[in-house]
Structure formats: structure tokens, C-alpha cells
Design a protein around this motif. Sequence first.
Motif, PDB file in Angstrom:
ATOM      1  N   LEU A 102      13.055   9.337  18.913  1.00 15.33           N
ATOM      2  CA  LEU A 102      13.041   7.960  18.394  1.00 15.33           C
ATOM      3  C   LEU A 102      11.650   7.587  17.877  1.00 15.33           C
ATOM      4  CD1 LEU A 102      15.184   6.193  21.156  1.00 15.33           C
ATOM      5  CD2 LEU A 102      15.873   6.622  18.789  1.00 15.33           C
ATOM      6  N   GLN A 103      10.624   8.003  18.590  1.00 16.07           N
ATOM      7  CA  GLN A 103       9.254   7.723  18.150  1.00 16.07           C
ATOM      8  C   GLN A 103       8.945   8.421  16.825  1.00 16.07           C
ATOM      9  OE1 GLN A 103       7.451   9.101  21.868  1.00 16.07           O
ATOM     10  NE2 GLN A 103       6.505   7.090  22.134  1.00 16.07           N
ATOM     11  N   ILE A 104       9.346   9.678  16.700  1.00 17.62           N
ATOM     12  CA  ILE A 104       9.102  10.433  15.468  1.00 17.62           C
ATOM     13  C   ILE A 104       9.845   9.797  14.292  1.00 17.62           C
ATOM     14  CG2 ILE A 104       9.555  12.634  14.302  1.00 17.62           C
ATOM     15  CD1 ILE A 104       9.030  13.985  17.041  1.00 17.62           C
ATOM     16  N   LEU A 105      11.101   9.413  14.517  1.00 15.03           N
ATOM     17  CA  LEU A 105      11.872   8.761  13.453  1.00 15.03           C
ATOM     18  C   LEU A 105      11.234   7.439  13.042  1.00 15.03           C
ATOM     19  CD1 LEU A 105      15.538   9.448  14.659  1.00 15.03           C
ATOM     20  CD2 LEU A 105      14.369  10.472  12.689  1.00 15.03           C
ATOM     21  N   THR A 106      10.731   6.691  14.026  1.00 14.95           N
ATOM     22  CA  THR A 106      10.040   5.427  13.725  1.00 14.95           C
ATOM     23  C   THR A 106       8.835   5.680  12.832  1.00 14.95           C
ATOM     24  OG1 THR A 106      10.716   4.432  15.831  1.00 14.95           O
ATOM     25  CG2 THR A 106       8.805   3.471  14.723  1.00 14.95           C
ATOM     26  N   LEU A 107       8.031   6.657  13.202  1.00  8.44           N
ATOM     27  CA  LEU A 107       6.819   6.960  12.432  1.00  8.44           C
ATOM     28  C   LEU A 107       7.159   7.487  11.039  1.00  8.44           C
ATOM     29  CD1 LEU A 107       4.800   8.555  15.355  1.00  8.44           C
ATOM     30  CD2 LEU A 107       4.280   6.378  14.223  1.00  8.44           C
ATOM     31  N   LEU A 108       8.222   8.289  10.930  1.00  7.22           N
ATOM     32  CA  LEU A 108       8.645   8.782   9.621  1.00  7.22           C
ATOM     33  C   LEU A 108       9.109   7.638   8.721  1.00  7.22           C
ATOM     34  CD1 LEU A 108      10.557  12.070  10.546  1.00  7.22           C
ATOM     35  CD2 LEU A 108       8.352  11.876   9.364  1.00  7.22           C
ATOM     36  N   LEU A 109       9.859   6.696   9.306  1.00 12.05           N
ATOM     37  CA  LEU A 109      10.314   5.538   8.530  1.00 12.05           C
ATOM     38  C   LEU A 109       9.129   4.675   8.099  1.00 12.05           C
ATOM     39  CD1 LEU A 109      13.512   4.600  10.539  1.00 12.05           C
ATOM     40  CD2 LEU A 109      13.453   5.183   8.104  1.00 12.05           C
ATOM     41  N   LEU A 110       8.155   4.502   8.985  1.00 15.43           N
ATOM     42  CA  LEU A 110       6.955   3.750   8.611  1.00 15.43           C
ATOM     43  C   LEU A 110       6.165   4.484   7.525  1.00 15.43           C
ATOM     44  CD1 LEU A 110       5.750   2.476  12.114  1.00 15.43           C
ATOM     45  CD2 LEU A 110       6.747   1.116  10.259  1.00 15.43           C
ATOM     46  N   MET A 111       6.250   5.817   7.508  1.00 15.48           N
ATOM     47  CA  MET A 111       5.627   6.594   6.434  1.00 15.48           C
ATOM     48  C   MET A 111       6.322   6.319   5.105  1.00 15.48           C
ATOM     49  SD  MET A 111       5.468  10.745   5.985  1.00 15.48           S
ATOM     50  CE  MET A 111       4.442  11.006   7.426  1.00 15.48           C
ATOM     51  N   VAL A 112       7.658   6.331   5.119  1.00 19.21           N
ATOM     52  CA  VAL A 112       8.417   6.058   3.894  1.00 19.21           C
ATOM     53  C   VAL A 112       8.144   4.645   3.401  1.00 19.21           C
ATOM     54  CG1 VAL A 112      10.730   5.881   2.900  1.00 19.21           C
ATOM     55  CG2 VAL A 112      10.207   7.727   4.495  1.00 19.21           C
ATOM     56  N   VAL A 113       8.091   3.691   4.332  1.00 22.97           N
ATOM     57  CA  VAL A 113       7.766   2.301   3.965  1.00 22.97           C
ATOM     58  C   VAL A 113       6.404   2.247   3.281  1.00 22.97           C
ATOM     59  CG1 VAL A 113       7.136   0.035   4.907  1.00 22.97           C
ATOM     60  CG2 VAL A 113       9.222   1.176   5.691  1.00 22.97           C
ATOM     61  N   GLY A 114       5.433   2.958   3.833  1.00 24.76           N
ATOM     62  CA  GLY A 114       4.094   2.972   3.237  1.00 24.76           C
ATOM     63  C   GLY A 114       4.095   3.542   1.833  1.00 24.76           C
ATOM     64  N   ILE A 115       4.902   4.567   1.608  1.00 24.84           N
ATOM     65  CA  ILE A 115       4.989   5.181   0.276  1.00 24.84           C
ATOM     66  C   ILE A 115       5.679   4.236  -0.700  1.00 24.84           C
ATOM     67  CG2 ILE A 115       6.037   7.066  -1.042  1.00 24.84           C
ATOM     68  CD1 ILE A 115       5.679   8.803   1.509  1.00 24.84           C
ATOM     69  N   LEU A 116       6.814   3.659  -0.298  1.00 22.01           N
ATOM     70  CA  LEU A 116       7.561   2.765  -1.183  1.00 22.01           C
ATOM     71  C   LEU A 116       6.765   1.502  -1.521  1.00 22.01           C
ATOM     72  CD1 LEU A 116      11.198   2.989   0.265  1.00 22.01           C
ATOM     73  CD2 LEU A 116      10.280   4.087  -1.783  1.00 22.01           C
ATOM     74  N   ALA A 117       6.005   1.005  -0.540  1.00 20.78           N
ATOM     75  CA  ALA A 117       5.210  -0.206  -0.766  1.00 20.78           C
ATOM     76  C   ALA A 117       3.862   0.103  -1.403  1.00 20.78           C
ATOM     77  CB  ALA A 117       5.014  -0.942   0.552  1.00 20.78           C
ATOM     78  N   GLU A 118       3.629   1.388  -1.677  1.00 21.40           N
ATOM     79  CA  GLU A 118       2.390   1.840  -2.326  1.00 21.40           C
ATOM     80  C   GLU A 118       1.153   1.386  -1.557  1.00 21.40           C
ATOM     81  OE1 GLU A 118       2.716   0.421  -6.342  1.00 21.40           O
ATOM     82  OE2 GLU A 118       4.147   1.986  -6.911  1.00 21.40           O
ATOM     83  N   LEU A 119       1.202   1.594  -0.250  1.00 27.09           N
ATOM     84  CA  LEU A 119       0.081   1.217   0.607  1.00 27.09           C
ATOM     85  C   LEU A 119      -0.970   2.318   0.593  1.00 27.09           C
ATOM     86  CD1 LEU A 119       2.216  -0.265   3.514  1.00 27.09           C
ATOM     87  CD2 LEU A 119       0.900  -1.539   1.804  1.00 27.09           C
ATOM     88  N   GLY A 120      -2.195   1.916   0.931  1.00 24.66           N
ATOM     89  CA  GLY A 120      -3.313   2.844   0.789  1.00 24.66           C
ATOM     90  C   GLY A 120      -3.940   3.279   2.094  1.00 24.66           C
ATOM     91  N   LEU A 121      -5.224   3.662   2.003  1.00 23.34           N
ATOM     92  CA  LEU A 121      -5.934   4.321   3.094  1.00 23.34           C
ATOM     93  C   LEU A 121      -5.886   3.550   4.402  1.00 23.34           C
ATOM     94  CD1 LEU A 121      -7.835   6.522   4.185  1.00 23.34           C
ATOM     95  CD2 LEU A 121      -9.756   5.171   3.297  1.00 23.34           C
ATOM     96  N   TRP A 122      -6.127   2.235   4.362  1.00 22.01           N
ATOM     97  CA  TRP A 122      -6.196   1.464   5.606  1.00 22.01           C
ATOM     98  C   TRP A 122      -4.869   1.494   6.362  1.00 22.01           C
ATOM     99  CZ3 TRP A 122     -10.643   0.194   7.643  1.00 22.01           C
ATOM    100  CH2 TRP A 122     -11.748   0.033   6.809  1.00 22.01           C
ATOM    101  N   TYR A 123      -3.769   1.402   5.626  1.00 15.25           N
ATOM    102  CA  TYR A 123      -2.461   1.471   6.278  1.00 15.25           C
ATOM    103  C   TYR A 123      -2.277   2.815   6.965  1.00 15.25           C
ATOM    104  CZ  TYR A 123       2.573   1.781   7.004  1.00 15.25           C
ATOM    105  OH  TYR A 123       3.817   1.946   7.565  1.00 15.25           O
ATOM    106  N   TRP A 124      -2.672   3.889   6.278  1.00 15.98           N
ATOM    107  CA  TRP A 124      -2.463   5.222   6.835  1.00 15.98           C
ATOM    108  C   TRP A 124      -3.358   5.470   8.041  1.00 15.98           C
ATOM    109  CZ3 TRP A 124       1.954   6.847   5.733  1.00 15.98           C
ATOM    110  CH2 TRP A 124       2.533   6.566   4.480  1.00 15.98           C
ATOM    111  N   LEU A 125      -4.517   4.821   8.077  1.00 15.93           N
ATOM    112  CA  LEU A 125      -5.356   4.910   9.278  1.00 15.93           C
ATOM    113  C   LEU A 125      -4.657   4.232  10.458  1.00 15.93           C
ATOM    114  CD1 LEU A 125      -8.925   4.238   7.799  1.00 15.93           C
ATOM    115  CD2 LEU A 125      -8.012   6.402   8.681  1.00 15.93           C
ATOM    116  N   GLY A 126      -4.059   3.069  10.203  1.00 14.64           N
ATOM    117  CA  GLY A 126      -3.298   2.390  11.246  1.00 14.64           C
ATOM    118  C   GLY A 126      -2.113   3.214  11.695  1.00 14.64           C
TER     119      GLY A 126
END
Length: 285
Positions: free
Chosen positions: A214-238
Amino acid sequence: MMTKLRHYAHLVRLDRPIGIYLLLWPTLWALWIAAEGVPNLTILLVFIAGVVLMRSAGCAINDYADRDVDPHVARTKARPLAAGHLSPNEALGVFAVLSLLAFALALLLNGLTIALSVVAVLLAATYPFMKRFHHLPQVHLGAAFAWAIPMAFTATTGTMPPLVAWLLFLAALLWTTAYDTMYAMCDREDDVKIGVKSSAILFGEHDRLIIGILQILTLLLLMVVGILAELGLWYWLGWLVACGLSAYQQWLIRHREPQPSLQAFLNNHWLGMAIFIGLVADYAF
């Protein structure tokens, strides 16, 4: 009078704000992504107040639902209803008043968000009773906590939530299921004795593995959200901090002991904050 007010404060867990934080962080994620930065001040204040009111209302209805169970569980036997300090009708009254106040706040928003707020109240009102019917009340809680996400998008944009909103909703649902299973691990022995159902009981010896998935799926979904929302370095550090905290939580629950499991549950506050700080910094800079 002061003693009575103190019992009401304990009923809605004002002394234990972790539930407010865990509901607030995904709400703030959604508001910042929907607004692509700092959201409208009125909308922001309405959602913050709504989080406090609905979490408090949820605690009141939870204690009403568990009024015959809590006296038999070590962690909950001192709660106001379990200890006889407040009556079941008083708890119902608190739930009704707080829910109505939250709905009144929703009336400051657009019609679509008001419609979605009805679903939020229904999810909050029904969640506490689910542990009597199936072993996944944690999923129901996840839906209740994550429902603020589509509401945040409709309040900000005035339209139906886009794909990124529903992916964020799913991430929050899975995250809540994971951390609430950690919480359920604290009460597993008592719950088995009194016949209450939970994901911790259902998962059994596979609990750590399933929480990890469940934790891995959560993090993967947050990764996809970051890509779709075109988020940058600070988001990926978080996001990387969130990955580290997820691993730390796995370490805490390694022996399935109640106190470390509770610490793992509480640690999710920092995970939610890490994602939010990354979002705020990313949109700011």
C-alpha cells in the motif's frame, strides 16, 4: 461546567490533533495543485475549518458507535462515553451540530462542491459502523479522508475534478488504509476478543507486506501526480522524504508491537507534511 467542556473536548479529540493533521495534509495537497499555487484565501479557510469540524464530528460518531466496545479495549476505556462522563445522545448531538456547521461552511462554495459535501457527511457518519460488517473499515476511512480532494478541485475550478485529482484521491485512500492498519495493529488482540473487524486482523501475518505494498502504491501514485501536474525539484525532494519515512515506518512495525505501531501511525503526519512542503516550495520557486 469546565469539567463538562473538558469531556466534550476529549470526545472530539482536541487533545489529540493527529487526525486533524492526517485529514488536512491531503486537502492542502489538492488545494495547491488545483490552484497551481496558493489557493483563494476564502476557499483555503473554509477547507481548514471544515477539516477540523468534520474530524471532530467523526470522533463523536465513532465513540457513539463504539460505546459498548470501548470499555473493553485498554486504549479506549477512558473515553468520555466509555467512562460514563457523557451520554450517547450527547455524542449524537455533537456530531449533528458539527456536521451542520461544516455544511454551512460548504454553502460558501459553489454548487458542485456543496453536492460533494453531502457525500463527505455520509462517509463520515457511516465509517464507524463498518467494523461490524467487514474487515476493511480502514478503506472506508480512506474514502472519507480523501473525499476532500475532489471537493478541493471543484471548489477551486468550478468543474468536475480532472484525472490528476482522482489519482490523488486514490493515493490518499491507500495511504490512509496503510497507516490506519498500523493503528489497528495496536488493538488487534482486544479486537479479536470482542469480535470487532479490522484490516490488521484480516491481513494477519501478512500485515507488514500488505502495508508495504500500500505504501509503494501510494508513492507511485504521488509520482504520477507529480508528472501529470508538471511539478519540479522541490516536490520530488518532498517525495523522497516521504519514501524515507515510509521505510522508517516499516522498521517501526517490524515486531508488530503496539507502541512502535502507534509511533509508525503518528509518523505519517510528517510524511503528509513533507509532500505539502514540497508542493508549496515548488509552486513558490
